[in-house]
Design an enzyme around this catalytic site. Sequence first.
Site, short mmCIF file in Angstrom:
data_model
loop_
_atom_site.label_atom_id
_atom_site.label_comp_id
_atom_site.label_asym_id
_atom_site.label_seq_id
_atom_site.Cartn_x
_atom_site.Cartn_y
_atom_site.Cartn_z
CG ASN A 287 -2.09 -0.94 1.05
OD1 ASN A 287 -2.76 -0.92 0.02
ND2 ASN A 287 -2.31 -1.81 2.02
CG ASN A 288 5.51 2.78 0.50
OD1 ASN A 288 5.57 3.62 -0.38
ND2 ASN A 288 6.36 2.73 1.52
CG HIS B 56 7.06 7.13 -1.87
ND1 HIS B 56 7.57 8.17 -2.60
CD2 HIS B 56 6.33 7.68 -0.89
CE1 HIS B 56 7.17 9.31 -2.08
NE2 HIS B 56 6.40 9.04 -1.04
CE LYS B 57 7.19 -0.85 0.63
NZ LYS B 57 7.48 -1.95 1.54
CG ASP C 172 8.80 -6.40 5.18
OD1 ASP C 172 7.74 -5.75 5.29
OD2 ASP C 172 9.64 -6.45 6.10
CE LYS D 38 15.30 4.64 -2.84
NZ LYS D 38 14.10 4.90 -2.03
#
Length: 196
Positions: free
Chosen positions: A13-14, A16-17, A73, A176
């Site tokens: 649910n992130n 950015h990830k 994770d 990045k």
Amino acid sequence: MLEKNVSMIIATNNQHKLNEIRKMLPLSFTLETLKEAGVNFELPETSGSIEGNALQKARTVYLETGKTTLADDSGLLVEALGNQPGVDSAIYAGLPRSDQKNVDKLLAELDGADNRKASFVTVLALIMDGQEFLFEGRVNGQITEGLSGNGGFGYDPVFMPDGYDCTFAVMSDDEKNAISHRANAVAKLKEFFDKQ
Ligand code: IMP
């Protein structure tokens, strides 16, 4: 790599990830978000390890949907802190989750420390046709003494990867994504699909 047509749920649910992973995978991969897959509940992350949490999230979504699922994770391992915050990186400074508080706590813990070595680690757990596969990525670096940069998320403003003189938060997304822990893990995932 060959243009494989892979369809899978990205169990995070992130945002950015999600964006980072989406940019790293070929356009021939169809990625479904949890929301799009109808998974509207919080995924459990109670295993006590990064690898265990990645598997736990992937298993939860796979059991719910039966569809190929990729879960991620990750965490920050700081050598002088006995590899903490590790699996607890998101809630290092307690609940509710706050990147700012986590970073402040980390800088306070390392105040005056000479050893500022740290690594970001990501484990990707893929479940496909009932089979489980794990891919680990890592990037080594240093925790800086202050914050710099506005990009990225989490500990990016205080993490300077080895071989660079700026933090992840100063780098462009593309910079990045070329060297990050998540990029290393995704590269292994792509190799895996290449061999299928
Ligand atoms: P998660 O459990 O995989 O969501 O990640 C745990 C925590 O590790 C995040 O909330 C961030 O604080 C931190 N983290 C993971 N990946 C990164 C990254 O690429 N940059 C900065 N912090 C990260």
